[in-house]
Write a protein that holds these residues in place. Structure first.
Motif, PDB file in Angstrom:
ATOM      1  N   GLU A  11      17.069   3.771  26.153  1.00 12.97           N
ATOM      2  CA  GLU A  11      17.268   1.770  26.325  1.00 12.97           C
ATOM      3  C   GLU A  11      18.591   2.752  25.302  1.00 12.97           C
ATOM      4  OE1 GLU A  11      13.098  -0.453  25.420  1.00 12.97           O
ATOM      5  OE2 GLU A  11      13.547   1.188  23.770  1.00 12.97           O
ATOM      6  N   THR A  12      19.393   1.002  25.297  1.00 15.22           N
ATOM      7  CA  THR A  12      20.536   1.193  24.422  1.00 15.22           C
ATOM      8  C   THR A  12      19.841  -0.556  23.911  1.00 15.22           C
ATOM      9  OG1 THR A  12      21.781   1.920  26.103  1.00 15.22           O
ATOM     10  CG2 THR A  12      22.257   0.339  24.281  1.00 15.22           C
ATOM     11  N   ALA A  37      27.221  -0.845  15.673  1.00 15.53           N
ATOM     12  CA  ALA A  37      27.053  -0.057  16.774  1.00 15.53           C
ATOM     13  C   ALA A  37      25.848   0.287  17.763  1.00 15.53           C
ATOM     14  CB  ALA A  37      26.057   1.263  16.090  1.00 15.53           C
ATOM     15  N   SER A  38      25.912   0.221  18.810  1.00 22.63           N
ATOM     16  CA  SER A  38      25.044   0.559  20.283  1.00 22.63           C
ATOM     17  C   SER A  38      25.562   1.927  19.963  1.00 22.63           C
ATOM     18  CB  SER A  38      26.291  -0.227  21.228  1.00 22.63           C
ATOM     19  OG  SER A  38      24.813   0.211  22.647  1.00 22.63           O
ATOM     20  N   ILE A  39      23.356   2.327  20.949  1.00 19.37           N
ATOM     21  CA  ILE A  39      23.288   3.265  20.765  1.00 19.37           C
ATOM     22  C   ILE A  39      22.390   3.596  21.741  1.00 19.37           C
ATOM     23  CG2 ILE A  39      21.631   5.405  19.365  1.00 19.37           C
ATOM     24  CD1 ILE A  39      21.706   3.858  16.647  1.00 19.37           C
ATOM     25  N   PHE A  40      22.508   4.560  22.578  1.00 20.20           N
ATOM     26  CA  PHE A  40      21.500   4.760  23.556  1.00 20.20           C
ATOM     27  C   PHE A  40      21.179   6.165  23.505  1.00 20.20           C
ATOM     28  CE2 PHE A  40      22.160   7.673  28.065  1.00 20.20           C
ATOM     29  CZ  PHE A  40      21.301   6.733  28.037  1.00 20.20           C
ATOM     30  N   ARG A  63      16.724  13.672  13.307  1.00 24.58           N
ATOM     31  CA  ARG A  63      15.311  13.392  13.348  1.00 24.58           C
ATOM     32  C   ARG A  63      14.650  12.176  13.021  1.00 24.58           C
ATOM     33  NH1 ARG A  63      17.266  17.791   8.684  1.00 24.58           N
ATOM     34  NH2 ARG A  63      17.060  15.581   7.542  1.00 24.58           N
ATOM     35  N   LYS A  64      12.764  12.754  13.036  1.00 29.38           N
ATOM     36  CA  LYS A  64      12.252  11.837  13.152  1.00 29.38           C
ATOM     37  C   LYS A  64      12.369  10.841  12.326  1.00 29.38           C
ATOM     38  CE  LYS A  64       8.395  13.195  14.511  1.00 29.38           C
ATOM     39  NZ  LYS A  64       7.275  13.134  15.122  1.00 29.38           N
ATOM     40  N   ASN A  65      12.565  11.274  10.875  1.00 29.92           N
ATOM     41  CA  ASN A  65      12.395  10.513   9.632  1.00 29.92           C
ATOM     42  C   ASN A  65      14.219   9.576   9.664  1.00 29.92           C
ATOM     43  OD1 ASN A  65       9.875  11.913   8.714  1.00 29.92           O
ATOM     44  ND2 ASN A  65      11.066  13.432   8.087  1.00 29.92           N
ATOM     45  N   ASP A  66      15.304  10.465   9.692  1.00 30.47           N
ATOM     46  CA  ASP A  66      16.431  10.334   9.953  1.00 30.47           C
ATOM     47  C   ASP A  66      16.507   8.568  11.177  1.00 30.47           C
ATOM     48  OD1 ASP A  66      17.033  11.745   8.227  1.00 30.47           O
ATOM     49  OD2 ASP A  66      18.511  12.718   9.544  1.00 30.47           O
ATOM     50  N   ALA A  67      15.915   8.702  12.423  1.00 31.24           N
ATOM     51  CA  ALA A  67      15.692   7.329  13.044  1.00 31.24           C
ATOM     52  C   ALA A  67      15.167   7.070  12.462  1.00 31.24           C
ATOM     53  CB  ALA A  67      15.385   8.407  14.395  1.00 31.24           C
ATOM     54  N   ASN A  68      13.148   6.685  11.675  1.00 31.97           N
ATOM     55  CA  ASN A  68      12.987   5.641  10.863  1.00 31.97           C
ATOM     56  C   ASN A  68      13.248   5.287  10.069  1.00 31.97           C
ATOM     57  OD1 ASN A  68      10.228   4.617  11.740  1.00 31.97           O
ATOM     58  ND2 ASN A  68      10.146   5.642   9.834  1.00 31.97           N
ATOM     59  N   MET A  69      14.573   5.559   9.883  1.00 29.18           N
ATOM     60  CA  MET A  69      15.404   4.207   8.495  1.00 29.18           C
ATOM     61  C   MET A  69      16.583   3.635   9.602  1.00 29.18           C
ATOM     62  SD  MET A  69      16.710   7.218   5.732  1.00 29.18           S
ATOM     63  CE  MET A  69      15.849   8.706   5.312  1.00 29.18           C
ATOM     64  N   ILE A  70      16.796   3.455  10.348  1.00 33.00           N
ATOM     65  CA  ILE A  70      17.387   2.926  11.267  1.00 33.00           C
ATOM     66  C   ILE A  70      16.644   2.110  12.183  1.00 33.00           C
ATOM     67  CG2 ILE A  70      19.558   3.194  13.163  1.00 33.00           C
ATOM     68  CD1 ILE A  70      19.993   5.689  12.655  1.00 33.00           C
ATOM     69  N   GLU A  71      17.210   0.841  11.321  1.00 34.75           N
ATOM     70  CA  GLU A  71      16.650  -0.700  12.565  1.00 34.75           C
ATOM     71  C   GLU A  71      17.380  -1.045  13.818  1.00 34.75           C
ATOM     72  OE1 GLU A  71      15.643  -5.659  10.927  1.00 34.75           O
ATOM     73  OE2 GLU A  71      15.092  -3.855   9.119  1.00 34.75           O
ATOM     74  N   VAL A  72      16.178  -1.656  14.710  1.00 37.37           N
ATOM     75  CA  VAL A  72      17.877  -1.642  15.787  1.00 37.37           C
ATOM     76  C   VAL A  72      16.745  -3.580  16.599  1.00 37.37           C
ATOM     77  CG1 VAL A  72      17.858   0.183  15.980  1.00 37.37           C
ATOM     78  CG2 VAL A  72      16.158  -0.097  17.547  1.00 37.37           C
ATOM     79  N   GLU A  73      17.530  -3.455  17.463  1.00 38.23           N
ATOM     80  CA  GLU A  73      17.062  -4.588  17.958  1.00 38.23           C
ATOM     81  C   GLU A  73      17.393  -4.241  19.308  1.00 38.23           C
ATOM     82  OE1 GLU A  73      18.836  -8.575  17.508  1.00 38.23           O
ATOM     83  OE2 GLU A  73      20.942  -7.242  17.886  1.00 38.23           O
TER      84      GLU A  73
END
Length: 73
Positions: A11-12, A37-40, A63-73
């Motif tokens: 997913e992007t 920013a766009s993340i794939f 890391r999962k902990n860092d990824a959990n801090m990034i809110e995306v749509e």
């Protein structure tokens, strides 16, 4: 709230907001992960940690902990 941690492989997504504060938030921003920013999501390790993503033309592992801090749509 959707986070990068809950995003499926392939997913992007677009960054809405960064949670957390201080040096951790600064480090995430220094990696090029900023609002808009766009993340794939390229790969997720078998146990879910780390997550491999492509942002601004280069590859990162988060890391999962860092990824959990990034809110995306």
């Amino acid at each position: 709230m959707n986070t990068l941690k809950t995003t499926q492989c392939g997913e992007t997504v677009t960054v809405l907001k960064l949670h957390g504060e201080g040096p951790i938030k600064r480090r995430i921003m220094d990696m090029g992960i900023t609002k808009g920013a766009s993340i794939f999501v390229r790969k997720v390790a078998p146990l879910g940690d780390p997550i491999e993503v492509t942002v601004r033309g280069y590859e990162l592992s988060l890391r999962k902990n860092d990824a959990n801090m990034i809110e995306v749509e």
